[in-house]
Scaffold this motif. Structure first.
Motif, PDB file in Angstrom:
ATOM      1  N   SER A  11      33.938 -25.001  20.794  1.00  0.00           N
ATOM      2  CA  SER A  11      32.903 -24.715  19.809  1.00  0.00           C
ATOM      3  C   SER A  11      32.833 -23.210  19.564  1.00  0.00           C
ATOM      4  CB  SER A  11      31.552 -25.225  20.304  1.00  0.00           C
ATOM      5  OG  SER A  11      31.175 -24.536  21.466  1.00  0.00           O
ATOM      6  N   PHE A  12      32.517 -22.851  18.373  1.00  0.00           N
ATOM      7  CA  PHE A  12      32.295 -21.439  18.081  1.00  0.00           C
ATOM      8  C   PHE A  12      31.232 -21.299  17.007  1.00  0.00           C
ATOM      9  CE2 PHE A  12      35.845 -22.914  15.585  1.00  0.00           C
ATOM     10  CZ  PHE A  12      35.624 -22.405  14.324  1.00  0.00           C
ATOM     11  N   ILE A  13      30.656 -20.126  16.995  1.00  0.00           N
ATOM     12  CA  ILE A  13      29.543 -19.849  16.081  1.00  0.00           C
ATOM     13  C   ILE A  13      29.983 -18.793  15.083  1.00  0.00           C
ATOM     14  CG2 ILE A  13      27.182 -18.981  15.928  1.00  0.00           C
ATOM     15  CD1 ILE A  13      26.744 -19.924  18.776  1.00  0.00           C
ATOM     16  N   ASP A  14      29.715 -19.027  13.834  1.00  0.00           N
ATOM     17  CA  ASP A  14      30.033 -18.061  12.784  1.00  0.00           C
ATOM     18  C   ASP A  14      28.772 -17.684  12.029  1.00  0.00           C
ATOM     19  OD1 ASP A  14      32.673 -17.508  13.057  1.00  0.00           O
ATOM     20  OD2 ASP A  14      33.369 -19.090  11.720  1.00  0.00           O
ATOM     21  N   LEU A  15      28.641 -16.391  11.840  1.00  0.00           N
ATOM     22  CA  LEU A  15      27.569 -15.922  10.965  1.00  0.00           C
ATOM     23  C   LEU A  15      28.117 -15.948   9.545  1.00  0.00           C
ATOM     24  CD1 LEU A  15      24.788 -14.616  10.577  1.00  0.00           C
ATOM     25  CD2 LEU A  15      25.871 -12.411  10.933  1.00  0.00           C
ATOM     26  N   GLU A  16      27.688 -16.900   8.761  1.00  0.00           N
ATOM     27  CA  GLU A  16      28.274 -17.069   7.433  1.00  0.00           C
ATOM     28  C   GLU A  16      27.577 -16.224   6.376  1.00  0.00           C
ATOM     29  OE1 GLU A  16      30.951 -18.464   7.139  1.00  0.00           O
ATOM     30  OE2 GLU A  16      31.167 -19.934   8.730  1.00  0.00           O
ATOM     31  N   ARG A  17      26.270 -16.190   6.450  1.00  0.00           N
ATOM     32  CA  ARG A  17      25.527 -15.359   5.502  1.00  0.00           C
ATOM     33  C   ARG A  17      24.399 -14.649   6.233  1.00  0.00           C
ATOM     34  NH1 ARG A  17      23.486 -18.548   0.407  1.00  0.00           N
ATOM     35  NH2 ARG A  17      23.256 -20.321   1.832  1.00  0.00           N
ATOM     36  N   LEU A  18      24.193 -13.433   5.892  1.00  0.00           N
ATOM     37  CA  LEU A  18      23.060 -12.670   6.435  1.00  0.00           C
ATOM     38  C   LEU A  18      22.753 -11.573   5.434  1.00  0.00           C
ATOM     39  CD1 LEU A  18      21.052 -11.633   8.599  1.00  0.00           C
ATOM     40  CD2 LEU A  18      22.944 -10.355   9.587  1.00  0.00           C
ATOM     41  N   TYR A  19      21.654 -11.675   4.750  1.00  0.00           N
ATOM     42  CA  TYR A  19      21.353 -10.627   3.793  1.00  0.00           C
ATOM     43  C   TYR A  19      19.858 -10.472   3.529  1.00  0.00           C
ATOM     44  CZ  TYR A  19      21.446 -14.378   0.189  1.00  0.00           C
ATOM     45  OH  TYR A  19      21.238 -15.509  -0.557  1.00  0.00           O
TER      46      TYR A  19
END
Lengths: 200, 370
Positions: free
Chosen positions: B110-118
């Motif tokens: 499993s891995f975590i991705d920060l897809e959007r942050l604004y």
């Protein structure tokens, strides 16, 4: 690319256009002008301090769909609808957006996912009195009521240049939603509301 | 480990994403789900104050069963993405949005991705500015559909707009600044978009272009777009966009990238149709350009509760193209149907054919949001 995919693309595009053209464009009732016989109407009301006096059907649709979020004065629009499940809300969504409740709910969720502020989502109001009270107190609010229930606490907007009592008003309610003796009541209420306007 | 390497950047990004995810979970627990103001009697005492305090917290996920006629034929259950979405309105004009995705790779890790942050500031309908990581405004699909399969009609995204880490050729994510708004016109619904960001980068070890969280040159990517949605044609939308970047690599090797996109779309309650076409050009600074094209056409028609849809897509990548030459080409139709048995659940089934492979695939997907 070879010619085959180009032909497929052209064919698919033509198919898409055909699907669009045969779709029930008029089934939504948006912008439909009904001129036969007295009918009830959906009045769009705002706060008396709002200098806006009218909207086009397109602008109203964009407000309902959260694509338009600010009045020309720069004030944030606060959209107020009746609660989900109430016939008045269903009728407003049908007339303005051409949508049912489920589709509208999905649209609102998608708009927030696209980055629209969550607070732009419409407020839900249970009663006509609550709706009128909210709009009376919130300068940026825009709501909907049956035209016969407009009073002098709020201002009814012209839609496509017409008031709810005018012939050709675009937001005519279906016969099932038509209250008794609405015509005289609507006229009196609109006259009173116009007289009660205060400067912004 | 070199802190400036793509791997270090990826690790740092994942650590940041994990931290944000933990913080988001804590905040979510404290705030509850979508605390949109509401009063039982319908008249709020202070609407302006209530408007400032709006939080939205959603989780999206999907589970899929895939069958394909490979040799030998295979079938598998697949877990899709778990998409944690949070947005908050800090004031009437200032808002923030985060989207963190948890997923399993093919090895079960499993891995975590920060897809959007604004963070976004919107002065009015004509001007809004966004800072952070967002989806690049190339074409329509990428700004309409983000992560989370529930909102997509079909089971899969068009390959043309596949994410970078799923074999996509386009720079669908960007770190930078975006300005957008409405151009005042009477009923034309004209909108503009301008974006400037880090663009992409590549390394000798992994020549596939990847979103650059930490740019090492002064060449910023730019993207401009305009769209049209006339009031007179409810549901119709058309637009164009043009993206350019100088993708930095090792030893001062850079690849000039250009992406032009155009689309038309029509969407109403009972019908949806979209056609998009994209031209991609890549070339080394002193080499000749390689131009690749891709398109898809999607049509859908609702019959009662069932939405039937079809899509034809084609994207062919010249193997000699710098950076993206190794990506898979694809062409073929997709036919499927979607039903929403409950307000937050969608069940979709579709079959696909890839004319280049050639293979058939069948998928059934359960997608949800809550």
């Amino acid at each position: 690319m070879s010619r085959l995919p180009t032909r497929v693309a052209v064919l698919a595009t033509v198919t898409a256009v055909v699907v669009v053209l045969v779709s029930p464009l008029a089934a939504t009732g948006v912008g439909t002008v009904i001129q036969q016989g007295p009918r009830a109407a959906l009045a769009i009301v705002v706060n008396h301090r709002n200098p806006v006096t009218g909207l086009s059907v397109g602008e109203l649709r964009r407000i309902f769909l959260l694509d338009m979020q600010y009045w020309p004065t720069g004030r944030r629009i606060t959209l107020v609808l009746r609660e989900p499940g109430q016939p008045a809300r269903a009728e407003a969504l049908r007339l303005v957006c051409g949508m049912g409740e489920d589709e509208y709910r999905r649209h609102l969720m998608l708009q927030v996912f696209r980055g629209r502020p969550g607070s732009a989502a419409p407020r839900s109001i249970r009663t006509t009195e609550g709706m009128l009270g909210f709009v009376q107190n919130a300068p940026g609010a825009v709501g909907h009521v049956d035209a016969s229930q407009v009073n002098d606490t709020v201002k009814a907007l012209r839609i496509d240049g017409r008031l709810p009592t005018d012939p050709g008003y675009p937001l005519q309610l279906s016969p099932a939603r038509m209250p008794r003796a609405h015509v005289a009541g609507t006229q009196e209420a609109l006259v009173a509301a116009e007289a009660a306007r205060v400067p912004y | 480990m070199n802190a400036g390497s793509p791997r270090a950047s990826a690790v740092a990004l994942r650590q940041l994403a994990a931290g944000l995810f933990a913080g988001w979970m804590a905040m979510g627990a404290a705030l509850g789900q979508e605390a949109v103001p509401h009063t039982p009697h319908g008249c709020e005492s202070d609407p302006a104050e209530q408007a400032r305090r709006s939080f939205v917290l959603r989780l999206l996920g999907d589970v899929e069963f895939l069958v394909q006629n490979t040799d030998p034929p295979s079938s598998t259950w697949r877990l899709g993405q778990l998409d944690a979405f949070f947005s908050a309105d800090l004031t009437d004009r200032l808002s923030l949005l985060t989207e963190v995705v948890v997923e399993l790779d093919e090895h079960g890790e499993s891995f975590i991705d920060l897809e959007r942050l604004y963070v976004s500031y919107r002065a009015n309908d004509a001007f809004g500015i966004t800072l952070g990581r967002f989806h690049t405004g190339i074409g329509l699909y990428n700004i309409t559909h983000h992560h989370g399969a529930y909102f997509e009609t079909a089971v899969t995204r068009p390959q043309l707009f596949a994410f970078e880490d799923e074999g996509g050729a386009l720079p669908v994510h960007e770190v930078g600044v975006s300005v957008d708004g409405e151009i005042p016109t009477r009923g034309l619904g004209l909108r503009y978009l301008f974006e400037m960001g880090n663009g992409q980068r590549w390394t000798a070890e992994d020549p596939r272009p990847a979103p650059s969280a930490n740019d090492h040159n002064h060449n910023k990517s730019t993207n401009v777009g305009v769209s049209l949605a006339p009031d007179a044609w409810p549901g119709f939308r058309a637009g164009i966009s043009y993206y350019r970047d100088l993708i930095a690599g090792p030893d001062d090797l850079s690849v000039a990238s250009r992406v032009a996109a155009a689309y038309v779309s029509y969407r109403r309650s009972s019908v949806e149709a979209t056609a998009e076409v994209v031209w991609m050009s890549h070339r080394f600074e002193h080499g000749g350009p390689f131009t690749n094209r891709g398109f898809y056409v999607h049509v859908g028609r609702r019959f009662g509760k069932v939405l039937a849809y079809g899509r034809y897509e084609r994207i062919r990548i010249d193997p000699g193209t710098p950076l993206i030459g190794g990506l898979t080409s694809l062409a073929g139709p997709t036919l499927g149907a979607r039903i929403d048995p409950a307000g937050s659940i969608a069940i979709k089934a579709q079959i696909e054919r890839d004319e280049f492979a050639p293979t058939f695939r069948g998928r059934v997907q359960l997608a949800f949001v809550f």
